[in-house]
Design a protein around this motif. Structure first.
Motif, PDB file in Angstrom:
ATOM      1  N   VAL A   1      -5.503  -2.343  -9.162  1.00 48.60           N
ATOM      2  CA  VAL A   1      -4.205  -3.026  -9.011  1.00 48.60           C
ATOM      3  C   VAL A   1      -4.357  -4.167  -7.989  1.00 48.60           C
ATOM      4  CG1 VAL A   1      -1.840  -2.747  -8.139  1.00 48.60           C
ATOM      5  CG2 VAL A   1      -2.776  -1.072  -9.748  1.00 48.60           C
ATOM      6  N   ALA A   2      -5.066  -3.904  -6.896  1.00 48.86           N
ATOM      7  CA  ALA A   2      -5.271  -4.941  -5.867  1.00 48.86           C
ATOM      8  C   ALA A   2      -6.020  -6.135  -6.468  1.00 48.86           C
ATOM      9  CB  ALA A   2      -6.054  -4.357  -4.692  1.00 48.86           C
ATOM     10  N   GLU A   3      -7.022  -5.815  -7.274  1.00 49.42           N
ATOM     11  CA  GLU A   3      -7.826  -6.880  -7.905  1.00 49.42           C
ATOM     12  C   GLU A   3      -6.943  -7.734  -8.815  1.00 49.42           C
ATOM     13  OE1 GLU A   3     -11.671  -5.131  -9.100  1.00 49.42           O
ATOM     14  OE2 GLU A   3     -11.407  -6.418 -10.869  1.00 49.42           O
ATOM     15  N   ARG A   4      -6.117  -7.061  -9.632  1.00 49.63           N
ATOM     16  CA  ARG A   4      -5.247  -7.779 -10.581  1.00 49.63           C
ATOM     17  C   ARG A   4      -4.219  -8.645  -9.865  1.00 49.63           C
ATOM     18  NH1 ARG A   4      -4.828  -5.662 -15.788  1.00 49.63           N
ATOM     19  NH2 ARG A   4      -3.208  -7.245 -16.081  1.00 49.63           N
TER      20      ARG A   4
ATOM     21  N   ALA B   1       7.135  -0.237   2.467  1.00 53.63           N
ATOM     22  CA  ALA B   1       6.433  -0.692   1.248  1.00 53.63           C
ATOM     23  C   ALA B   1       7.439  -0.957   0.126  1.00 53.63           C
ATOM     24  CB  ALA B   1       5.422   0.366   0.816  1.00 53.63           C
ATOM     25  N   PHE B   2       7.255  -2.045  -0.634  1.00 54.26           N
ATOM     26  CA  PHE B   2       8.240  -2.400  -1.674  1.00 54.26           C
ATOM     27  C   PHE B   2       8.090  -1.494  -2.890  1.00 54.26           C
ATOM     28  CE2 PHE B   2       6.199  -4.577  -5.298  1.00 54.26           C
ATOM     29  CZ  PHE B   2       4.885  -4.628  -4.833  1.00 54.26           C
ATOM     30  N   LEU B   3       6.930  -0.847  -3.024  1.00 53.02           N
ATOM     31  CA  LEU B   3       6.729   0.114  -4.113  1.00 53.02           C
ATOM     32  C   LEU B   3       5.849   1.246  -3.588  1.00 53.02           C
ATOM     33  CD1 LEU B   3       6.903   1.054  -7.062  1.00 53.02           C
ATOM     34  CD2 LEU B   3       5.035  -0.521  -7.625  1.00 53.02           C
ATOM     35  N   LYS B   4       6.322   2.485  -3.785  1.00 53.32           N
ATOM     36  CA  LYS B   4       5.559   3.665  -3.361  1.00 53.32           C
ATOM     37  C   LYS B   4       5.283   4.513  -4.588  1.00 53.32           C
ATOM     38  CE  LYS B   4       8.034   3.614   1.016  1.00 53.32           C
ATOM     39  NZ  LYS B   4       8.899   4.325   1.973  1.00 53.32           N
ATOM     40  N   ILE B   5       4.013   4.741  -4.834  1.00 53.17           N
ATOM     41  CA  ILE B   5       3.625   5.551  -5.991  1.00 53.17           C
ATOM     42  C   ILE B   5       3.020   6.850  -5.471  1.00 53.17           C
ATOM     43  CG2 ILE B   5       2.066   5.691  -7.992  1.00 53.17           C
ATOM     44  CD1 ILE B   5       3.994   3.460  -8.443  1.00 53.17           C
ATOM     45  N   PHE B   6       3.396   7.975  -6.076  1.00 57.04           N
ATOM     46  CA  PHE B   6       2.742   9.237  -5.743  1.00 57.04           C
ATOM     47  C   PHE B   6       1.986   9.683  -6.987  1.00 57.04           C
ATOM     48  CE2 PHE B   6       2.174  13.714  -4.821  1.00 57.04           C
ATOM     49  CZ  PHE B   6       1.890  13.695  -3.460  1.00 57.04           C
ATOM     50  N   LEU B   7       0.663   9.570  -6.930  1.00 60.28           N
ATOM     51  CA  LEU B   7      -0.181   9.932  -8.080  1.00 60.28           C
ATOM     52  C   LEU B   7      -0.528  11.414  -8.014  1.00 60.28           C
ATOM     53  CD1 LEU B   7      -3.130   7.442  -8.728  1.00 60.28           C
ATOM     54  CD2 LEU B   7      -1.017   7.712  -9.982  1.00 60.28           C
ATOM     55  N   THR B   8      -0.378  12.091  -9.127  1.00 56.27           N
ATOM     56  CA  THR B   8      -0.809  13.485  -9.170  1.00 56.27           C
ATOM     57  C   THR B   8      -1.602  13.709 -10.457  1.00 56.27           C
ATOM     58  OG1 THR B   8       1.196  14.148 -10.322  1.00 56.27           O
ATOM     59  CG2 THR B   8       1.181  14.436  -7.947  1.00 56.27           C
TER      60      THR B   8
ATOM     61  N   LEU C   1       1.214  -1.700 -12.329  1.00 49.77           N
ATOM     62  CA  LEU C   1       1.372  -3.163 -12.327  1.00 49.77           C
ATOM     63  C   LEU C   1       2.730  -3.577 -12.888  1.00 49.77           C
ATOM     64  CD1 LEU C   1      -2.094  -4.595 -13.411  1.00 49.77           C
ATOM     65  CD2 LEU C   1      -0.858  -5.129 -11.307  1.00 49.77           C
ATOM     66  N   ASN C   2       3.159  -2.899 -13.957  1.00 50.11           N
ATOM     67  CA  ASN C   2       4.463  -3.204 -14.552  1.00 50.11           C
ATOM     68  C   ASN C   2       5.585  -3.036 -13.534  1.00 50.11           C
ATOM     69  OD1 ASN C   2       4.058  -4.084 -17.057  1.00 50.11           O
ATOM     70  ND2 ASN C   2       4.387  -2.116 -18.096  1.00 50.11           N
ATOM     71  N   LEU C   3       5.536  -1.901 -12.821  1.00 51.10           N
ATOM     72  CA  LEU C   3       6.571  -1.651 -11.810  1.00 51.10           C
ATOM     73  C   LEU C   3       6.516  -2.692 -10.702  1.00 51.10           C
ATOM     74  CD1 LEU C   3       6.715   2.175 -11.075  1.00 51.10           C
ATOM     75  CD2 LEU C   3       8.594   0.683 -11.716  1.00 51.10           C
ATOM     76  N   ALA C   4       5.276  -3.027 -10.284  1.00 46.39           N
ATOM     77  CA  ALA C   4       5.112  -4.011  -9.205  1.00 46.39           C
ATOM     78  C   ALA C   4       5.685  -5.364  -9.632  1.00 46.39           C
ATOM     79  CB  ALA C   4       3.637  -4.137  -8.836  1.00 46.39           C
ATOM     80  N   MET C   5       5.433  -5.736 -10.882  1.00 47.24           N
ATOM     81  CA  MET C   5       5.937  -7.027 -11.396  1.00 47.24           C
ATOM     82  C   MET C   5       7.468  -7.005 -11.461  1.00 47.24           C
ATOM     83  SD  MET C   5       3.359  -8.869 -11.780  1.00 47.24           S
ATOM     84  CE  MET C   5       1.609  -8.794 -12.043  1.00 47.24           C
ATOM     85  N   GLN C   6       8.007  -5.861 -11.943  1.00 51.08           N
ATOM     86  CA  GLN C   6       9.470  -5.744 -12.025  1.00 51.08           C
ATOM     87  C   GLN C   6      10.112  -5.935 -10.653  1.00 51.08           C
ATOM     88  OE1 GLN C   6      10.490  -1.910 -13.687  1.00 51.08           O
ATOM     89  NE2 GLN C   6       9.340  -2.363 -15.547  1.00 51.08           N
ATOM     90  N   ARG C   7       9.361  -5.542  -9.616  1.00 43.61           N
ATOM     91  CA  ARG C   7       9.914  -5.672  -8.257  1.00 43.61           C
ATOM     92  C   ARG C   7       9.477  -6.968  -7.589  1.00 43.61           C
ATOM     93  NH1 ARG C   7      10.210   0.474  -5.871  1.00 43.61           N
ATOM     94  NH2 ARG C   7      10.882   1.419  -7.823  1.00 43.61           N
TER      95      ARG C   7
END
Ligand code: CDP
Ligand code: CDP
Length: 222
Positions: free
Chosen positions: A22-25, A134-141, A210-216
């Motif tokens: 995601v950072a790279e993109r 943080a503008f977006l927080k993801i919790f991966l499980t 990425l979709n969520l990040a773009m939406q925000r």
């Protein structure tokens, strides 16, 4: 304010892989906060500091000479990437990470990675403690079985020997330690988006984030 995208979750949930892509993109910086705890564990072992000696570990954390260069992890200028990535180093890191003074000593160091145009940070407490704004927080499980299998494949691909049963036991132990500690325990923040990757490919997980990040609005900042 420089935007931060926080990705937290248990071991082998895919945080590092997804956060790095995601950072790279986005063309943003990347913080692998677990690597800092791992390097501190290596430094302690190297200097003979006990993994329960909170005061000595905190002092060592404040003075820790750690750097990231072209994918390599450096301790006092020496490439320690291989040792840092070992399972036993992860287990030692998890022990020292339970000590409050160690976490406090490493807080500002992690926050210093927040540099324009943006930061993707992965760990256990990126959204809850280090970057609460943080503008977006993801919790991966992912299920513990699929995480053990992923680690197994990773180790075999590196030419190491591994046993699924040992990995399962270690993962469960580390999950228990990381979720039950008193400071910054591993758990999703109220404002985190949960993403279960048990049946998702890396590409699907990256696409979702990425979709969520773009939406925000991340696309405009990147
Ligand atoms: O950083 P963390 O310990 O959470 O996990 P990782 O090192 O990024 O991922 C562990 C392994 O799972 C890697 O080999 C990834 O390629 C793999 N993985 C996967 O197979 N499917 C996913 N959706 C995410 C990661
Ligand atoms: O890649 P994996 O998820 O196995 O581990 P890691 O992210 O490199 O972290 C190693 C250990 O450091 C974890 O088991 C945690 O106990 C600790 N850690 C933490 O407490 N807080 C963070 N932000 C990152 C890691």
């Amino acid at each position: 304010m420089v935007p931060v995208l926080a990705i937290d979750g248990p071991t082998a949930s895919g945080k590092g892989t997804v956060a790095g892509l995601v950072a790279e993109r986005l063309g943003w910086h990347f913080l692998d906060s677990g690597a800092i705890y791992r390097v501190l564990a290596l430094a302690a072992i190297k200097r003979g500091v006990g993994l329960t000696d909170e005061a000595a570990l905190a002092a060592q954390a404040s003075a820790l000479d750690v750097a990231f260069e072209r994918g390599a992890i450096l301790l006092e200028g020496e490439d320690v990437s291989l040792q840092a990535r070992r399972e036993e180093t992860g287990n030692s890191a998890s022990k020292i990470a339970a000590l409050p003074a160690v976490r406090t000593a490493l807080l500002e160091r992690q926050q210093a990675f927040r540099v324009a145009p943006g930061l993707v940070a992965d760990g256990r407490d990126m959204g809850s403690v280090v970057f609460p704004g943080a503008f977006l927080k993801i919790f991966l499980t992912a299920s513990v079985e699929s995480r053990a299998e992923r680690r197994y494949k990773q180790l075999i691909a590196k030419g190491s020997t591994a046993s699924i049963d040992d990995l399962l036991r270690d993962l469960r132990e580390r999950d228990a330690r990381d979720t039950s500690r008193l400071v910054a325990p591993l758990r999703p923040c109220e404002d985190a988006v949960l993403l279960d990757t048990t049946t998702l490919s890396i590409d699907e997980a990256v696409h979702f984030v990425l979709n969520l990040a773009m939406q925000r609005g991340a696309g405009q900042a990147a």
